[in-house]
Every structure is written in C-alpha cells, then in structure tokens.
Design an enzyme around this catalytic site. Structure first.
Site, PDB file in Angstrom:
ATOM      1  N   SER A 687     -22.355   7.477   2.373  1.00  0.00           N
ATOM      2  CA  SER A 687     -23.784   7.420   2.318  1.00  0.00           C
ATOM      3  C   SER A 687     -24.519   8.344   1.311  1.00  0.00           C
ATOM      4  CB  SER A 687     -24.424   7.149   3.570  1.00  0.00           C
ATOM      5  OG  SER A 687     -24.404   8.324   4.174  1.00  0.00           O
ATOM      6  N   LYS A 730     -31.501   9.190  10.444  1.00  0.00           N
ATOM      7  CA  LYS A 730     -31.537   9.700   9.438  1.00  0.00           C
ATOM      8  C   LYS A 730     -33.075   9.863   8.861  1.00  0.00           C
ATOM      9  CE  LYS A 730     -27.092   8.383   7.445  1.00  0.00           C
ATOM     10  NZ  LYS A 730     -26.434   7.436   6.408  1.00  0.00           N
TER      11      LYS A 730
END
Length: 816
Positions: A687, A730
C-alpha cells in the site's frame, strides 16, 4: 303366535335387547317406566320392552326409541325399599311399535312381525354352521359353561340364535338389527357375520395376551435373576449389603427420566446390565460406574428458554459494551429470526428442529477489542448459559472428542464437559483462540471441529468417551481469532465471519469513562469522589502511554494511577485527587509513545504514506535522495513486497520519463536511495506504492511533495491505483497526526462509511484511479508542475542545530 293387545304400555330400556322365549329380570327406576309397569299389571299384564337409541336420554319420547321391540308377559313385580321396581318378564314376540303416546307413561300400538317362509335345506345348513361357529367361540371361555349348556339344549334354531346373540358382547346396534330381522334365514346369516368378527377379535386378543404374558415372564425372569445376583454378591461380601446399594437399579431409574432415543437407550442399558453382573470392587465396574454417572448427568432434553425481546436484548448489549455496532446488529438479527421461526412453529409451519438450530459465528480482530466479553453479553441477552472453552495451544484431538474408555483416566472432550457444567443443551459456547490450535502425532483438533461446527452434522456428534450421539445443533457456537488466515479453510467455511476493528481514540475515551474507571476504582478500594480523571488526561493516556487496538493496556495504566493515588490517600497525604494531563508524568513517568505528526513544510523527495498494524494506524515518511552512482538502494527494513513497490515505481517513472520531463540519463547515472524512517521497525505491504512514486518523482524533478497530504494505495506498472485494506485505521492514524488531505484508491471509497461522520467532516478525501491523479494532488502545483522542465533542486539543508543551552532545556525524544 299368541294373541296380543293392540295397545300396550312401553318400558324403555338402555343398552340391552331382550329376545322372544327369554325370561329376564328388568329393574326400573324412572317414573316413566314404573308407571308403565303399574299400568300393565292393572291391564292384561303385557308390556313392550324397547331399547333407547341414545342411552343418555333420561326422559325419552317415541322418537328416542327403536321401532321394533319385544312384547312381554309380566310374571311378577316387586317393589324395593329404595323406590325402584324389579319386574320378571317372559318375552313373547317381536313386534313393531307405532303411534307412540305420552301421558304418565308411554304407550304404543303394536303389531307382530310377519316372518317369511324359509328354505328347509338352507336353514339346516345354516344351523350346522351356526353350531360350529358357536362351539369355536365358546371354547375360548367368553360364555359361562351354564349358558353354553343351555344354548346347546335348544332344539329350535331360532331360539338358539337369539340366546347366542343375547350372551355375546355385541354392540347394541347389532343386537337390535338381529331383533328386527323377521326372516330366520337372514337373521342367522347376520349372526354368522357377527360371530366371524368376534372370532377375529378373540384371536387378536389372544395374541396380545400371549405377547403381554411373554413380556411379563421376561421381566419376572430378569427380576428373579437380579435378585439372585444381589444375594450372591451379598454372600461374596460376607453378608453385608454395603453402602452402595443397588447401583444398577439407581442408574436404570435415572435413565428412565432422560427420555433417550431408542438406539441410545439400548447401548446404555447394556452397560447397566454389565454393571449389575459385576462385583462392585472390580476395576471394570469402577469404569462403567464413572461412565454412567457422566451420561446420566448430561442435559439430554434440558433447554434454556430463549428471551426473544429484541428491545431488551439491545439494551443489555448497549449497557455492557460501547461501539461494536456490527456485532450487536448481528445478534439482534438472530433474535428477530428466532422469534419469527418460533411463531411459525407454533402455527405448525416449521418443525422444532428448524427453530432450535443456531448460527456459528467467528469474531476476528486484534487483542483487547472485546471479542470474548461480547460473547458473555450475547448469552445474557439470549437468556442462555455461557460456556468458554479455551483452545489456545490445544494439539490433541481428544480435547474435542474425548478419550476412548479403554484408556486409564479417560474423560469426555471439552465440549461435553462444557455442556454438563452448563446444565442445558442449548448454551452459548465460546471457542476461544481457535486460530491458535496446534497439531501433533496425537491428531489435529481443528479437524475434529469440522463436525462440531457443521450445522448439518453436529446433531449427531459422537464423543469418543460417550460412544453415543449427542445433539449439539441447538447450541450457539461463537469462535474468536486474532489471525483468521491461520484458521484452516475448511473450518473457516463453516463459520460466519464478523470482523472487530480497533477502537478509535474517541471510543477508547468513552470505554474508559464508562467501564474501565469504575472497575479499577473498585479493584483498588477507591470511591468515585476520591479520584477524578479529566478528559485531557485520559486522551493523553490513550495516545502517549498505550499503543494498542483494544483497551487492556489502557486499563492497566488506569490501574497504575489508581494504586498510586490510593497510596497517597491511605497515608493521609491527600483526601481526594484530580488527575490532569500534567499529572501523568508524575504517576507514569515520561510518555512511552510519541505519535508521528505531519511534516512542518513541503519538501523535495519526502512524501507521506499511511500504514496499518493490529494496534492501529499511523503515518510514515518515504524519503528519496539522488547522488552520483548507479542503482536503487532501499533502506529502513523494508519487506520484499515493499521493495517490489519501489522497483515498480522506478520502472513506471522510466517508462514515463519523457512525459514527466525527466532526463533518462540522469536516472541511469544516479544512485537513487529510498529510505523509510524508523529503521528498527520492519515494514511490509504493497500500500506504499503511491507514496513511493510520489517521493521518487519529487526527488527527480525537484518539485516538493505536499506535507499535509497522506496517501495509501497499490500502484501498477501501467499506472493504475489499486485498493488496499485497513483504511479506517489508516485514516484515523493520519488524522491523529494532523493530516488534512487523504489520497485513497477509488475502489476503497465505500470503506469511508466505517469512519464516524464527525471525523470525516474534518478531513478531505481524494479518491484516485490512476497514478496521475495521485500526483496531481500530492505534488505542489499538481500535474501542471510536471508539464515543463524544472531545475532539480536539492533537498533543503537541515536547520541549524540548537545551542547547548537550548538542547539541555528540551527533553530528549525517546525513540519508538
């Protein structure tokens, strides 16, 4: 045929029929009958005896009586002291009654039934057949010997037929049909049919009697043998009955109360019989005794009544846990479905088996987020018993299925033990830490769970120790796991996954105020008015002293502060304490976790990424620098996937160098160094692709990357921006760091619904499908800054180091 009066009194009788040539006693207790008898005695002493159609009618009318009766001569009448009358009559002829009249008694007009001429040959054949049938039935003892002799003495076949019909237990309707039959041939044919039916009934009765007698004889034989066994055992024990008494009979009585299935009862009866034949001191007797004790103490048919009030269950779940909305919704859905099923079962539309089946859930998520405790609340909301089975480290199949009875010290598996301790067959069973099951040469316990957690099979679950099937389909199974990928695929397929995400800071704050603080105050002997935490102190405790997805460490830190405050109060130093943000250093020392914050300014070659761990999310920086040399250097303990992301980003830049106005010769003649700070911490995952390409392009073009933008997403060589996981954690980590703009893959846009609205409203999100869209947001000036060649600008030099005096005044930052 004697001469009869045209009109005679009528005496109704109930449940019986009298035939011509018979002499019978008739008891009369009703005024209607007594008046009729007196009228007959005052007249020609002839009375009509006729049966009632319904014997329950006390005051019959003509319509309540049959049309055919028996004309009788009254021989004698006797009045009893109780007011009743007994009459002796001699039946004369079959007569048809008509024109019933009612006064003090019933009277009717009568006319004898005219018989047709019968064939002598047919009558002779029927006579022989009737005698043979009667002899067969009489041999079974249904008729007394005196009556049999009387019937055999009858020369007239008509009289014989009437006496047979009177002495056999035919229905009233059949006896009346024989009375109404004027033709002798037809009457005998009807009687033969009834005798055939009676003979078949007697044969069936004889068969039933034989079976009952055989069963009684068998039971008496078993009883006799058991009594003999008791006497023998008593003699072997020196004439002492012993304290144990008749154990076999006691176990047999307990089994009778369990309502077991026939196949299960057969196996258990065999064990009881073995125990009855053994000496009480034999080693095998002790094994059987323990086995039967286990079996009789299991709740074979005992259930808890489900509480199907959805509103009350919702209140219980909200009182016990804050947040966890998905889990609560799933439990309330189960309750609603169960309620509708029960209502359909009450209407006969569903079977009980369909109503009692329960779901199999698996709670997955990091430690400390409430997976185990929510199971207790579910049991409380359902009104069921709660059983927890810890499977962490279990590596023996017998933990699930139990040991076979051939082994010394054999015991049932944990499931059967839990069912026994619960006392009901439909508890909530928590299989804790199912992802930490091991396997060894003793078997794989996860494979044994395949049958337990399959709704189509667990109703026939057979424990090795029990040896008979036990129904587990009514139990509600809940499993917990930290790492679902470690659960075998076949086992995972049988369960419905409910994911527990980590708590955000606001949720932790509410949990601390509602549950953790009161619990720790009580555990440390403090009253609520003796200590108070400010919200700022709890927030700092959450962000600077704990780093976890759940709240276990937070509760420990609150307990530490509470103990120190308790000591001060106990020594008389203070009476009450208010814990503020500044007081935490005094009680807990220096902060152990300093959250990462956003960069202070836009810098060349420095982009901001986001990462996820089981203890929450945060941001990281990707730094790129170029220097003379060749190749790509990657540092910061990057994993293989993250290294591949960097190589893919560099390949993408080379393929689009002309479009980005980057000199390919400069790329080939430079050593490109990519570093991710916090080098002691391993990093892995795809990611960071967006942050990698942004940092590389920024370093190669000299265009700064925005410091207030954080990004997450996987990139491809063709410039596509692919979805990732853990977006909620996140984003929450980025917000804590002060980030205002988030770049995320377009495919993850739906995941934003999991983030509370009040948190989303303070940030701006940029869904992207291509790397170009990422660069347009992440670089200062966007894509327009890449349209014209730019002079490569070196990274800004670090600021001048502080003076020694200033450095001494600033506390050193402890590395994370």
């Amino acid at each position: 045929m004697p001469t009869l009066p045209q009109t005679v009194p009528v005496c109704p009788v109930r449940g019986s029929v009298i035939y011509p040539t018979m002499v019978q006693h008739i008891d009369a207790s009703r005024a209607l009958s007594i008046n009729a008898i007196e009228a007959a005695m005052q007249g020609e002493k002839v009375i009509l005896i006729v049966s009632q159609r319904d014997k329950d009618v006390d005051d019959p009318k003509g319509s309540d009586l049959y049309d055919v009766g028996t004309a009788c001569n009254v021989l004698r009448v006797r009045k009893n002291p109780d007011g009743t009358v007994q009459m002796l009559v001699s039946a004369v002829a079959r007569v048809k009654a008509s024109n019933y009249r009612r006064g003090d008694y019933l009277s009717a007009d009568i006319a004898p039934l005219q018989a047709e001429a019968d064939s002598p040959v047919e009558l002779q054949a029927l006579s022989r057949e009737l005698r043979e049938r009667f002899d067969t039935i009489a041999s079974n003892g249904k008729i007394s010997a005196e009556n049999v002799q009387t019937i055999h003495a009858k020369d007239d076949i008509g009289e014989m037929a009437d006496h047979i019909a009177f002495n056999l237990d035919f229905k009233l309707e059949d006896k009346q049909a024989l009375l109404e039959q004027a033709s002798l041939t037809a009457r005998i044919r009807k009687l033969l049919t009834l005798l055939d039916t009676e003979q078949e009934v007697q044969a069936v009765q004889a068969k039933i009697r034989a079976q009952v007698k055989e069963e009684i004889d068998k039971n008496q034989r078993e009883y006799y043998l058991r009594e003999q066994m008791k006497v023998i055992q008593k003699e072997l024990q020196g004439g002492d009955d012993g304290e144990e008494g008749d154990e076999a009979e006691a176990f047999r009585a307990k089994l009778d109360q369990l309502d077991l299935k026939p196949e299960v009862r057969k196996d258990l009866d065999r064990e009881v019989n073995r125990l009855a034949r053994m000496h009480p001191d034999a080693a095998e007797a002790s094994v059987i005794r323990t086995y039967l004790t286990w079996v009789t103490e299991l709740p074979w048919n005992t259930r808890s009544e489900d509480q199907l009030d959805v509103t009350q269950a919702s209140q219980i779940l909200d009182d016990d846990h804050y947040g966890l909305e998905k889990v609560k919704d799933r439990v309330l859905e189960f309750l609603a479905v169960r309620r509708l099923r029960k209502e359909r079962a009450e209407r006969g539309e569903l079977s009980a088996e369909d109503v009692n089946k329960g779901p199999i859930l698996v709670f997955t998520g990091p430690p400390g987020v409430g997976k185990t405790s929510i199971a207790q609340s579910i049991a409380k909301a359902l009104g069921r018993k709660y059983v927890r089975i810890a499977l962490g480290g279990a590596r023996d199949e017998s933990d699930i299925r139990g040991h076979r009875r051939t082994y010394i010290g054999a015991m049932p598996g944990r499931l059967i033990q839990g069912i026994r301790s619960a006392g009901t067959k439909n508890p909530v069973i928590l299989l804790d830490e199912v992802d930490k099951l091991g396997s060894s040469y003793q078997g794989d316990p996860s494979a044994a769970l395949l049958e337990v957690l399959d709704p189509a099979q667990n109703q026939h679950f057979t424990d090795h120790y029990l040896g008979v099937p036990f129904d587990l389909s009514e139990a509600m199974f809940i499993a917990t796991a930290n790492y679902p990928e470690q659960i075998p695929a076949a086992l995972m397929d049988r369960m419905e996954v409910i994911d527990f995400s980590s708590y955000i800071e606001q949720e932790k704050l509410e949990i601390a105020k509602r549950y953790l603080l009161p619990r720790q105050l009580a555990a440390n002997g403090l009253k609520p008015n003796q200590i108070a935490f400010t919200d700022a102190a709890l927030e700092k405790l959450i962000s600077h002293y704990t780093r976890e997805a759940g709240v276990r460490n937070l509760e420990r830190e609150i307990g530490t502060v509470a103990r120190k405050v308790a000591r001060r109060i106990a020594t008389g130093e203070v009476k009450r304490v208010k814990v503020t943000e500044k007081d935490l250093d005094r009680y807990l020392g220096q902060a152990r976790h300093i959250p990462e914050t956003e960069g202070k300014e836009d810098m060349v070659g420095v982009s901001t990424g986001m990462f996820y761990t089981p203890v929450g999310g945060d941001i990281l920086f990707v730094e790129t620098s170029t220097s003379p040399g060749k190749g790509l250097v990657l540092t910061g303990q990057l994993g293989d996937v993250m290294k591949e992301s960097a190589r893919a980003a560099l390949t993408y830049i080379k393929a689009n160098a002309e479009r980005f106005h980057i000199d390919k010769a400069r790329i080939d003649d430079s050593e490109i160094h990519v570093h991710v700070p916090a080098g002691a911490i391993p990093k892995e995952g795809p990611s960071a692709g967006g942050a990698m390409v942004t940092s590389l392009i920024s370093a190669l073009t000299g265009i700064p990357a925005r410091h207030d933008v954080a990004m997450t997403g996987e990139m491809t060589l063709t410039g596509r921006y692919l979805p990732i996981g853990g977006l909620k954690e996140k984003v929450l980590g980025a917000r804590r760091a002060g980030i205002k703009h988030i770049i995320l893959p377009k495919a993850n846009e739906g995941d934003l619904r999991d983030i509370p609205l009040h948190l989303r409203s303070s940030m701006r999100f940029h869904p992207c499908e291509t790397v170009d869209q990422v660069l347009d947001v992440a670089l200062v000036g966007g894509l327009k800054a890449l349209e014209t060649p730019a002079t490569v600008r070196p990274c800004r030099p670090p600021k001048r180091p502080p003076s020694a005096k200033a450095a001494a005044a600033t506390p050193a930052r402890k590395p994370t």
